[in-house]
Scaffold this active site. Structure first.
Site, short mmCIF file in Angstrom:
data_model
loop_
_atom_site.label_atom_id
_atom_site.label_comp_id
_atom_site.label_asym_id
_atom_site.label_seq_id
_atom_site.Cartn_x
_atom_site.Cartn_y
_atom_site.Cartn_z
CG ASN A 123 100.90 43.50 89.46
OD1 ASN A 123 100.47 42.40 90.13
ND2 ASN A 123 100.90 44.54 90.01
CB ILE A 124 106.35 40.15 87.73
CG1 ILE A 124 105.48 38.80 87.70
CG2 ILE A 124 107.67 40.07 88.33
CD1 ILE A 124 105.20 38.24 89.04
CD GLU A 125 104.90 46.95 91.13
OE1 GLU A 125 103.56 47.48 90.70
OE2 GLU A 125 105.53 47.51 92.07
CB CYS A 185 100.47 44.05 82.89
SG CYS A 185 100.85 45.70 82.56
CD GLU A 234 95.99 42.93 82.38
OE1 GLU A 234 97.23 43.24 83.02
OE2 GLU A 234 95.40 44.04 82.43
CB CYS A 244 97.86 49.07 80.51
SG CYS A 244 99.09 47.96 79.89
CB CYS A 302 97.64 44.38 78.60
SG CYS A 302 98.88 44.11 79.82
#
Ligand SMILES: [Zn+2]
Length: 148
Positions: A46-48, A57, A59, A97, A100
């Protein structure tokens, strides 16, 4: 489908992917690993983003890496998600989620089934399927009329 050894390999890859998570805001680090039908494994984390809506996310990171490198369908995906300092030997289940699930749906193999492994430790996982997580789904074949 795939054997236990490969499932554990995917889980291991998901844990390795999680180490590359960029989650300074939620501190919830997620890793994923996808096995493609051509036998390759792609990792994602995950890359915020400071603009929260721009976050992606793990995935979907793995999915776009796989497809952008020529993969056409996914056999299985392993996911591990937990807060930064969680005890990695006893994790709660962190399912993909909804967004995804829909993105994975796009890349179902011709067998019609995709295995989802949700890790609870580096050697333990809950196994389900995309169909179980996203029943009655909408997919590419619903747009087949466009090809007529
Ligand atoms: Zn997601």
């Amino acid at each position: 489908m795939i054997n236990t050894e490969m499932k554990l390999r995917l889980v291991e890859e998901a844990f390795l992917a999680r180490e590359s998570s960029y989650a300074p805001y939620s501190r919830f680090k997620v890793g994923a690993a996808i096995l493609t039908t051509d036998g390759r494994i792609f990792r994602g984390a995950n890359i915020e983003n400071a603009s929260y809506g721009a976050t992606i996310c793990a995935e979907r990171t793995a999915a776009v890496k796989a497809v952008s490198e020529g993969a056409e369908a996914f056999v299985a995906i392993a996911v591990v998600g937990a807060e930064e300092n969680a005890n990695l030997e006893a994790l709660d289940l962190a399912y993909p989620c909804g967004i995804c699930r829909q993105v994975l749906r796009e890349f179902l193999p011709t067998s019609g089934e995709m295995i989802i492994l949700v890790a609870t430790s580096p050697t333990a996982f809950f196994e389900t399927t995309l169909h179980a997580l996203l029943p009655h789904s909408f997919g590419p074949e619903d747009l087949d009329y466009l090809m007529e």
